[in-house]
Design a protein around this motif. Structure first.
Motif, mmCIF file in Angstrom:
data_model
loop_
_atom_site.group_PDB
_atom_site.id
_atom_site.type_symbol
_atom_site.label_atom_id
_atom_site.label_comp_id
_atom_site.label_asym_id
_atom_site.label_seq_id
_atom_site.Cartn_x
_atom_site.Cartn_y
_atom_site.Cartn_z
ATOM 1 N N TYR A 14 -14.095 61.334 6.068
ATOM 2 C CA TYR A 14 -14.761 61.972 4.933
ATOM 3 C C TYR A 14 -15.079 60.989 3.811
ATOM 4 O O TYR A 14 -15.739 61.347 2.848
ATOM 5 C CB TYR A 14 -13.904 63.132 4.400
ATOM 6 N N TYR A 23 -22.139 66.841 5.897
ATOM 7 C CA TYR A 23 -21.303 68.013 5.615
ATOM 8 C C TYR A 23 -22.006 68.918 4.606
ATOM 9 O O TYR A 23 -22.097 70.134 4.784
ATOM 10 C CB TYR A 23 -19.938 67.563 5.079
ATOM 11 N N ARG A 27 -22.867 72.370 6.405
ATOM 12 C CA ARG A 27 -21.715 73.259 6.446
ATOM 13 C C ARG A 27 -21.752 74.327 5.354
ATOM 14 O O ARG A 27 -20.728 74.944 5.082
ATOM 15 C CB ARG A 27 -20.420 72.446 6.338
ATOM 16 N N ASP A 55 -8.339 74.442 -5.439
ATOM 17 C CA ASP A 55 -9.099 74.295 -4.193
ATOM 18 C C ASP A 55 -8.704 72.927 -3.630
ATOM 19 O O ASP A 55 -9.253 71.899 -4.020
ATOM 20 C CB ASP A 55 -10.609 74.383 -4.504
ATOM 21 N N GLY A 57 -8.445 69.927 -1.303
ATOM 22 C CA GLY A 57 -9.360 69.360 -0.295
ATOM 23 C C GLY A 57 -10.688 70.077 -0.390
ATOM 24 O O GLY A 57 -11.213 70.613 0.582
ATOM 25 N N ALA A 58 -11.239 70.078 -1.617
ATOM 26 C CA ALA A 58 -12.398 70.933 -1.932
ATOM 27 C C ALA A 58 -13.668 70.499 -1.218
ATOM 28 O O ALA A 58 -14.613 71.278 -1.098
ATOM 29 C CB ALA A 58 -12.630 70.939 -3.439
ATOM 30 N N ILE A 62 -17.947 74.088 -1.516
ATOM 31 C CA ILE A 62 -18.433 75.407 -1.070
ATOM 32 C C ILE A 62 -17.584 76.518 -1.699
ATOM 33 O O ILE A 62 -18.107 77.479 -2.257
ATOM 34 C CB ILE A 62 -18.356 75.518 0.473
ATOM 35 N N PHE A 63 -16.262 76.335 -1.645
ATOM 36 C CA PHE A 63 -15.383 77.393 -2.150
ATOM 37 C C PHE A 63 -15.033 77.212 -3.627
ATOM 38 O O PHE A 63 -14.611 78.157 -4.275
ATOM 39 C CB PHE A 63 -14.133 77.502 -1.274
ATOM 40 N N SER A 81 -11.764 62.108 -1.430
ATOM 41 C CA SER A 81 -12.885 61.244 -1.053
ATOM 42 C C SER A 81 -13.956 61.218 -2.140
ATOM 43 O O SER A 81 -14.483 62.275 -2.532
ATOM 44 C CB SER A 81 -13.481 61.738 0.272
ATOM 45 N N MET A 84 -17.241 62.770 -0.940
ATOM 46 C CA MET A 84 -17.264 64.240 -0.977
ATOM 47 C C MET A 84 -17.371 64.719 -2.432
ATOM 48 O O MET A 84 -18.094 65.676 -2.724
ATOM 49 C CB MET A 84 -16.007 64.823 -0.318
ATOM 50 N N ARG A 103 -4.635 63.780 -3.683
ATOM 51 C CA ARG A 103 -4.279 64.242 -2.345
ATOM 52 C C ARG A 103 -3.278 65.380 -2.453
ATOM 53 O O ARG A 103 -2.504 65.460 -3.413
ATOM 54 C CB ARG A 103 -3.677 63.092 -1.532
ATOM 55 N N THR A 121 -10.025 74.711 5.795
ATOM 56 C CA THR A 121 -10.196 73.713 6.869
ATOM 57 C C THR A 121 -9.698 72.332 6.434
ATOM 58 O O THR A 121 -10.371 71.329 6.624
ATOM 59 C CB THR A 121 -11.670 73.641 7.366
ATOM 60 N N LEU A 126 -4.155 66.966 6.553
ATOM 61 C CA LEU A 126 -3.083 66.439 5.699
ATOM 62 C C LEU A 126 -2.206 65.491 6.519
ATOM 63 O O LEU A 126 -1.824 65.814 7.634
ATOM 64 C CB LEU A 126 -2.219 67.584 5.153
ATOM 65 N N GLU A 127 -1.909 64.353 5.913
ATOM 66 C CA GLU A 127 -1.043 63.399 6.611
ATOM 67 C C GLU A 127 0.370 63.937 6.692
ATOM 68 O O GLU A 127 1.066 63.746 7.673
ATOM 69 C CB GLU A 127 -1.012 62.088 5.821
HETATM 70 C C1 LIG Z 1 -13.261 69.907 6.611
HETATM 71 S S1 LIG Z 1 -13.308 69.371 4.928
HETATM 72 C C2 LIG Z 1 -13.115 70.932 4.079
HETATM 73 C C3 LIG Z 1 -13.772 70.953 2.733
HETATM 74 C C4 LIG Z 1 -13.752 72.317 2.027
HETATM 75 N N1 LIG Z 1 -12.387 72.773 1.795
HETATM 76 C C5 LIG Z 1 -14.528 73.341 2.816
HETATM 77 O O1 LIG Z 1 -13.950 74.321 3.294
HETATM 78 O O2 LIG Z 1 -15.743 73.158 2.977
HETATM 79 C C6 LIG Z 1 -11.707 68.628 4.699
HETATM 80 C C7 LIG Z 1 -11.547 67.991 3.334
HETATM 81 O O3 LIG Z 1 -10.162 67.660 3.149
HETATM 82 C C8 LIG Z 1 -10.091 66.441 2.461
HETATM 83 N N2 LIG Z 1 -8.758 65.830 2.692
HETATM 84 C C9 LIG Z 1 -8.377 65.000 3.688
HETATM 85 N N3 LIG Z 1 -7.089 64.621 3.532
HETATM 86 C C10 LIG Z 1 -6.644 65.237 2.405
HETATM 87 C C11 LIG Z 1 -5.401 65.235 1.701
HETATM 88 N N4 LIG Z 1 -4.347 64.531 2.137
HETATM 89 N N5 LIG Z 1 -5.308 65.966 0.564
HETATM 90 C C12 LIG Z 1 -6.365 66.698 0.126
HETATM 91 N N6 LIG Z 1 -7.558 66.740 0.747
HETATM 92 C C13 LIG Z 1 -7.703 66.015 1.876
HETATM 93 C C14 LIG Z 1 -11.234 65.633 3.038
HETATM 94 O O4 LIG Z 1 -11.600 64.543 2.209
HETATM 95 C C15 LIG Z 1 -12.315 66.687 3.161
HETATM 96 O O5 LIG Z 1 -13.122 66.767 2.020
#
Ligand SMILES: C[S@@+](CC[C@H](N)C(=O)[O-])C[C@H]1O[C@@H](n2cnc3c(N)ncnc32)[C@H](O)[C@@H]1O
Length: 260
Positions: A14, A23, A27, A55, A57-58, A62-63, A81, A84, A103, A121, A126-127
């Motif tokens: 991302y 995206y 999406r 929100d 990982g926004a 979208i949300f 990111s 994003m 994060r 999603t 998440l790590e």
């Molecule tokens: C599939 S997208 C979903 C975006 C949005 N929530 C949606 O439903 O359209 C996953 C998002 O999670 C973010 N992400 C990845 N690792 C993350 C972390 N450790 N903490 C928060 N967000 C993270 C990515 O950068 C990416 O923007």
């Protein structure tokens, strides 16, 4: 090593401008789909207004935009990111929302300030989901809720999956609801509900084929297949009339509540 069973889903990058643009283009969700999600979350919301929504990982927002429209709320769009975040800004940031770089595992937020944490999603990205659940418990108000939208190995039905060889393996790479609930329980949450919501899948074979071409690389489920498996799936679908109807797709909603 992934946190989840079966190795977890492959990483989608991302941080790449190209993925973020794709995206944002591909999406978006139709209004009727967003309305279904608004109705789906309503029974679980605390009564406080304005609702303070995280929100997490926004993504492209979208949300973030949806929550700002749905309820009287203040929305924090947390996103690691910068690519994003750029798309999120370009798509329009509501007055009641703010973007925060960060994060889920280390939330740059004060304790007891969030009524609703929304993870769409993102759980499988998440790590360290355990740390995220723990830090969320810190920033949530007493009896705050966590609403998790996504595909689980045992909840949600992406349509057209059966055309691809080894679809079971691709789906099994996603977290199960059982394991997800277990992670949150260990951090002091109670399970509230798990439901499936009709979402925005392709409604014909032709749409499904176009979706695979567009989203390969920007979608975790598609990224779980090898190129050969993708080709076989496309070829199987290509033998059918493109107007062949497909049943609706569903996506899961898991609801957890911080125990007071
Ligand atoms: C599939 S997208 C979903 C975006 C949005 N929530 C949606 O439903 O359209 C996953 C998002 O999670 C973010 N992400 C990845 N690792 C993350 C972390 N450790 N903490 C928060 N967000 C993270 C990515 O950068 C990416 O923007």
């Amino acid at each position: 090593v992934s946190f989840w069973e079966h190795g977890g889903v492959p990483d989608v990058d991302y941080h790449s401008d190209d993925i973020a643009e794709r995206y944002a283009e591909q999406r978006s969700l139709r209004d009727d789909v967003l309305q279904r999600w608004q109705a789906a979350v309503r029974p679980y919301l605390p009564h406080r207004r304005p609702l303070r929504v995280l929100d997490l990982g926004a993504g492209t927002g979208i949300f973030t935009r949806a929550w700002a429209r749905w309820y009287e709320s203040q929305v924090i769009a947390l996103e690691p990111s910068s690519a994003m975040r750029t798309q999120l800004r370009a798509g329009g940031l509501p007055d009641v929302a703010q973007i925060v770089a960060g994060r889920g595992e280390h939330l740059p937020l004060r304790p007891g300030t969030v009524h609703v944490a929304w993870l769409s999603t993102v759980l499988h990205h998440l790590e360290d989901p355990m740390s995220a659940a723990q830090d969320l418990a810190r920033v949530l108000t007493a009896a705050g809720v966590v609403l998790i939208r996504g595909l689980w190995s045992d909840c949600g039905a992406p349509v057209g999956l059966g055309f691809f060889p080894n679809a079971d393996r691709a789906l099994a790479a996603f977290p199960s609801t059982e394991r997800s609930v277990d992670v949150f329980r260990q951090q002091g949450y109670a399970f509230v509900d798990s439901v499936e919501v009709e979402d925005q899948g392709p409604r014909t074979i032709g749409q499904a084929i176009r979706r695979v071409h567009r989203l390969r690389g920007a979608d975790s489920l598609l990224a779980s297949f090898t190129q050969d498996e993708i080709n076989q799936g496309l070829s199987a679908m290509g033998h059918l009339d493109p107007e062949t109807p497909l049943p609706p797709s569903t996506v899961g909603l898991l609801v957890l509540q911080r125990c007071t």
